[in-house]
Scaffold this motif. Sequence first.
Motif, PDB file in Angstrom:
ATOM      1  N   ILE A 372       0.833  -1.208   0.000  1.00 45.89           N
ATOM      2  CA  ILE A 372       0.000   0.000   0.000  1.00 45.89           C
ATOM      3  C   ILE A 372       0.868   1.259   0.000  1.00 45.89           C
ATOM      4  CG2 ILE A 372      -1.628   1.364   1.375  1.00 45.89           C
ATOM      5  CD1 ILE A 372      -2.918  -1.279   2.230  1.00 45.89           C
ATOM      6  N   LEU A 373       1.891   1.259   0.848  1.00 45.57           N
ATOM      7  CA  LEU A 373       2.792   2.415   0.896  1.00 45.57           C
ATOM      8  C   LEU A 373       3.502   2.613  -0.438  1.00 45.57           C
ATOM      9  CD1 LEU A 373       4.364   2.053   4.474  1.00 45.57           C
ATOM     10  CD2 LEU A 373       2.807   3.846   3.669  1.00 45.57           C
ATOM     11  N   SER A 374       3.938   1.491  -1.060  1.00 40.50           N
ATOM     12  CA  SER A 374       4.605   1.583  -2.364  1.00 40.50           C
ATOM     13  C   SER A 374       3.658   2.126  -3.423  1.00 40.50           C
ATOM     14  CB  SER A 374       5.129   0.206  -2.786  1.00 40.50           C
ATOM     15  OG  SER A 374       6.071  -0.278  -1.865  1.00 40.50           O
ATOM     16  N   LEU A 375       2.390   1.646  -3.396  1.00 39.95           N
ATOM     17  CA  LEU A 375       1.399   2.117  -4.368  1.00 39.95           C
ATOM     18  C   LEU A 375       1.124   3.611  -4.195  1.00 39.95           C
ATOM     19  CD1 LEU A 375      -1.263  -0.770  -4.402  1.00 39.95           C
ATOM     20  CD2 LEU A 375       0.291  -0.119  -6.229  1.00 39.95           C
ATOM     21  N   LEU A 376       0.951   4.011  -2.950  1.00 41.96           N
ATOM     22  CA  LEU A 376       0.688   5.425  -2.692  1.00 41.96           C
ATOM     23  C   LEU A 376       1.877   6.292  -3.114  1.00 41.96           C
ATOM     24  CD1 LEU A 376      -1.101   5.236   0.791  1.00 41.96           C
ATOM     25  CD2 LEU A 376      -2.129   5.737  -1.442  1.00 41.96           C
ATOM     26  N   ALA A 377       3.092   5.770  -2.857  1.00 38.54           N
ATOM     27  CA  ALA A 377       4.293   6.524  -3.244  1.00 38.54           C
ATOM     28  C   ALA A 377       4.369   6.660  -4.760  1.00 38.54           C
ATOM     29  CB  ALA A 377       5.538   5.832  -2.700  1.00 38.54           C
ATOM     30  N   ILE A 378       4.122   5.549  -5.482  1.00 37.51           N
ATOM     31  CA  ILE A 378       4.166   5.580  -6.950  1.00 37.51           C
ATOM     32  C   ILE A 378       3.087   6.518  -7.485  1.00 37.51           C
ATOM     33  CG2 ILE A 378       3.765   4.204  -9.035  1.00 37.51           C
ATOM     34  CD1 ILE A 378       5.030   1.823  -7.558  1.00 37.51           C
ATOM     35  N   THR A 379       1.872   6.429  -6.891  1.00 34.91           N
ATOM     36  CA  THR A 379       0.755   7.257  -7.350  1.00 34.91           C
ATOM     37  C   THR A 379       1.027   8.735  -7.101  1.00 34.91           C
ATOM     38  OG1 THR A 379      -0.772   5.443  -6.862  1.00 34.91           O
ATOM     39  CG2 THR A 379      -1.721   7.625  -7.165  1.00 34.91           C
ATOM     40  N   LEU A 380       1.494   9.056  -5.905  1.00 30.97           N
ATOM     41  CA  LEU A 380       1.793  10.448  -5.573  1.00 30.97           C
ATOM     42  C   LEU A 380       2.900  10.987  -6.473  1.00 30.97           C
ATOM     43  CD1 LEU A 380       1.145  12.790  -3.663  1.00 30.97           C
ATOM     44  CD2 LEU A 380       2.928  11.919  -2.123  1.00 30.97           C
ATOM     45  N   PHE A 381       3.925  10.175  -6.677  1.00 29.72           N
ATOM     46  CA  PHE A 381       5.038  10.576  -7.551  1.00 29.72           C
ATOM     47  C   PHE A 381       4.530  10.824  -8.967  1.00 29.72           C
ATOM     48  CE2 PHE A 381       8.273   9.283 -10.659  1.00 29.72           C
ATOM     49  CZ  PHE A 381       9.293  10.175 -10.354  1.00 29.72           C
ATOM     50  N   THR A 382       3.709   9.884  -9.467  1.00 32.40           N
ATOM     51  CA  THR A 382       3.168  10.027 -10.820  1.00 32.40           C
ATOM     52  C   THR A 382       2.318  11.282 -10.938  1.00 32.40           C
ATOM     53  OG1 THR A 382       3.120   7.615 -11.040  1.00 32.40           O
ATOM     54  CG2 THR A 382       1.808   8.878 -12.612  1.00 32.40           C
ATOM     55  N   GLY A 383       1.472  11.521  -9.922  1.00 31.84           N
ATOM     56  CA  GLY A 383       0.610  12.698  -9.942  1.00 31.84           C
ATOM     57  C   GLY A 383       1.388  13.988  -9.926  1.00 31.84           C
ATOM     58  N   LEU A 384       2.411  14.050  -9.090  1.00 33.27           N
ATOM     59  CA  LEU A 384       3.202  15.267  -8.981  1.00 33.27           C
ATOM     60  C   LEU A 384       4.042  15.506 -10.235  1.00 33.27           C
ATOM     61  CD1 LEU A 384       4.354  15.069  -5.244  1.00 33.27           C
ATOM     62  CD2 LEU A 384       2.543  16.491  -6.231  1.00 33.27           C
ATOM     63  N   VAL A 385       4.640  14.430 -10.757  1.00 35.42           N
ATOM     64  CA  VAL A 385       5.465  14.579 -11.961  1.00 35.42           C
ATOM     65  C   VAL A 385       4.607  14.972 -13.159  1.00 35.42           C
ATOM     66  CG1 VAL A 385       6.877  13.322 -13.639  1.00 35.42           C
ATOM     67  CG2 VAL A 385       7.317  13.050 -11.212  1.00 35.42           C
ATOM     68  N   SER A 386       3.503  14.239 -13.364  1.00 40.17           N
ATOM     69  CA  SER A 386       2.663  14.503 -14.538  1.00 40.17           C
ATOM     70  C   SER A 386       1.936  15.830 -14.434  1.00 40.17           C
ATOM     71  CB  SER A 386       1.652  13.361 -14.741  1.00 40.17           C
ATOM     72  OG  SER A 386       0.857  13.192 -13.583  1.00 40.17           O
ATOM     73  N   GLY A 387       1.697  16.310 -13.206  1.00 40.57           N
ATOM     74  CA  GLY A 387       0.999  17.583 -13.048  1.00 40.57           C
ATOM     75  C   GLY A 387       1.903  18.777 -12.854  1.00 40.57           C
ATOM     76  N   SER A 388       3.208  18.524 -12.797  1.00 38.86           N
ATOM     77  CA  SER A 388       4.137  19.609 -12.459  1.00 38.86           C
ATOM     78  C   SER A 388       4.154  20.707 -13.514  1.00 38.86           C
ATOM     79  CB  SER A 388       5.553  19.052 -12.259  1.00 38.86           C
ATOM     80  OG  SER A 388       5.986  18.389 -13.427  1.00 38.86           O
ATOM     81  N   TYR A 389       4.362  20.320 -14.760  1.00 36.64           N
ATOM     82  CA  TYR A 389       4.452  21.348 -15.800  1.00 36.64           C
ATOM     83  C   TYR A 389       3.126  22.083 -15.996  1.00 36.64           C
ATOM     84  CZ  TYR A 389       5.559  23.735 -20.126  1.00 36.64           C
ATOM     85  OH  TYR A 389       5.748  24.704 -21.081  1.00 36.64           O
ATOM     86  N   PRO A 390       1.971  21.369 -16.091  1.00 34.87           N
ATOM     87  CA  PRO A 390       0.702  22.098 -16.208  1.00 34.87           C
ATOM     88  C   PRO A 390       0.465  23.043 -15.045  1.00 34.87           C
ATOM     89  CG  PRO A 390       0.394  19.796 -16.742  1.00 34.87           C
ATOM     90  CD  PRO A 390       1.781  19.930 -16.214  1.00 34.87           C
ATOM     91  N   ALA A 391       0.746  22.588 -13.828  1.00 33.00           N
ATOM     92  CA  ALA A 391       0.498  23.432 -12.657  1.00 33.00           C
ATOM     93  C   ALA A 391       1.349  24.687 -12.703  1.00 33.00           C
ATOM     94  CB  ALA A 391       0.782  22.640 -11.383  1.00 33.00           C
TER      95      ALA A 391
END
Length: 786
Positions: A372-391
């Motif tokens: 669960i921790l690994s999934l949340l880490a991957i998801t959070l990382f993906t969200g932040l990376v993919s949303g960084s430039y648009p944000a």
Amino acid sequence: MLRHNFLVIYRSFKRFKSTFFINLAGLSAGLACTLLIFLWVSDELKIDKFHANDAQLYQVLENRVQAHGIITSPTTSAPMARSLAAEMPEVEYAISSKNIETTLSVKDIDIKAKGKYVSEPFFKLFSYELIEGSEDQVLADKNAIVISENLARKLFHTTENLIGKAIELRHEKQYTISGIFKDVPQQSSEQFDFLTSFEVYLDFRGENANWFNTDPQTFVLLKKGTNVAAFNAKIIDFVKTKSNGDNKHRTVFLTPYSERYLYGRYDGGVRAGGRIEYVRLFSIIAIFILGIACINFMNLSTAKASGRLKEVGVKKAIGASRKALIFQYYLESVFMTMLALTAALLIVWIALPQFNEITDKKLNLNLGPDVILSLLAITLFTGLVSGSYPALYLSGFNPVAVLKGKLMTSFGEIVVRKGLVIFQFALSVILIVSVLVVYKQIEFVQSQNLGYNKDNILYFEQDGKLEDAKNAEVFVSEMKKIPGIESASTMGHDLTGHNSGTSGVEWAGKDSENRTEFENISVNYDMMETLRMQMVEGRTFEKSFGADSSKIIFNETAIKFMGMKDPIGKTVKLWGEEMQIIGVVKDFHYESLHEKLKPVFIRLSPQSTYTFMAKVKAGKEQEVIAQLTQLHTRLNPGFAMEYRFLDEEYRRQYVSEQRVSVLSRYFAILAILISCLGLFGLAAFTAERRLKEIGIRKVLGSGVFSIVYLLSGDFTKSVAIGIAIALPVSYYMASSWLQSFAFSIDLKLWYFALAGIVALLIAWLTVGSQAIKAANVNPLQCLKSE
């Protein structure tokens, strides 16, 4: 405030439905792929790590200097463990281990099972759980046997009250059950169903269990605090000192037990990789695919920014801070990845059975705290990376310029977007090349001429009465009478790896320091003919020539190594006995194509053979097996006939490469599809943004083709640059992987050209569909608002 942000996210998703579904599909596919690879990698990294003494547990390996280089072997001399335990204060315990496969019987139940001869302290080194019996006592008696729960159920249909009961081995000797252990965990590289005393093996080997022969493996438990490097320096010449200065070519060292699974390949006596290379490869593939999915999100989010300009302008005009806007867009991105994670978990749940079948594992989606921790880490990382430039991009708009409609697409935005497309397709091309090279190499090893015909060769071990040479001769004679069997004989080898080697070959002019091992293959009459081995010169063993037991055949590599010219009729010494060379056989592969060809000799020694082999007519396999089983039951009652086919066993040598080939194929297709999703969305947005331009061009006389060319041109350039970057990188990666094979394909130009063309065609089809759609729009609809 948070409620407002979620409401804005909902409205944004609803307004840009196509973008939402493209992002959801891309991210969920990327996350699902990453999660599957994460489960596989996690399992690989856990192999053999469950032992409580992992940090102190080591295996003894030997480096042996040969004329063709240094070979690293896991086999050692039989006295090794006992001597290390007695003479080295750094050693807490040491054991010897030798794998066996034999028939176990209880009343009328006969089962062929895999086991080990092991030294008494076995359970002090390894954490295999005993459910009955004491680790100090279960192997103390030479006539004791320790069995697994699974074997207990097969033999007794229960696991209770079995201590003291008898099991018969090979219908020759009874052993008493002294303990029962839980079934060996899947995450153990060693799989076995019973253990018995190593003293039995020593009795069997007799005087051959000495420092000059190698067969068992040795494992040691070092005392805490031992400096392993210093200990290795101390024992390097251990074999030499034990053999009165002989065996100079053999040096000893320790390697961590739990690392041998992932780091099992040695080159020149130095650790050179192994399965860890595939762990790294798939980890990189997971990063690639997740990266491609993130790039899609970033590209589509920035592309749709034009539709949200007024929203940003109004918010900033009424006092919204840039931090608040950044938070909103990051929240949107993370929320999207959470939705994608939910979809990804569903995809993984559906795909896991098939994935397990491909990887030959029993992975499960056990959502424990670490997962669960690994999934949340991957998801959070993906969200932040993919949303960084648009944000950061959207929040930086000037509100005055936005509301006046004067905001133009920036050069930086275009460069970033094109750069991401280039990167995306570069990764896709690398994956395409990798898939193609792995596929061609597997095809090469499967179709390579091995120097013998492996097709339809059925083989099984001699056991029971058939271990007697006379009984084996009778059995072979009866085998040949079975319709569908073209020829049959016996052999002291299985042709699927190193079986037995010796440096006891001497010839005129041999360097006394040369201890190169020759592979020792014992055969019966007709064996070489059954395998269709090709003779370069001379003859095979034939009964019409009489006493061929003092004759010998070498392969081409051996003759070259010995420096012989016109070898037929010359004599060599084998273990001090003179042998006349009667033939030279064409080089053949008895190991995988990872290994170089080595010197081999073949001798006629029916009493030293232990494998029956038969050439079966194609299409007659089932009938032959049925009759052969009946014959085996009649002439060797109480022993099961477990047959295999040589071509299937040969393929199993490349099971890791085959799995890599299949998995990389799926992952490459997935990466290309995700890339196409992003390109499709970008093309749609580009076409929508330029609709008025397209309308004007059509009014002024532009045709469909010229408009399609206009819209596709920029994307084509980006994809072409991505291909140009990918090709040298893919060449380097492919050539590095092929270096692990002694025999491999040549990297041909068309492999790379094909990968580039495929990527370009896919891009054209993806962009072209949107371009054609835009080019066919009625210009009046494009211009009516003007």
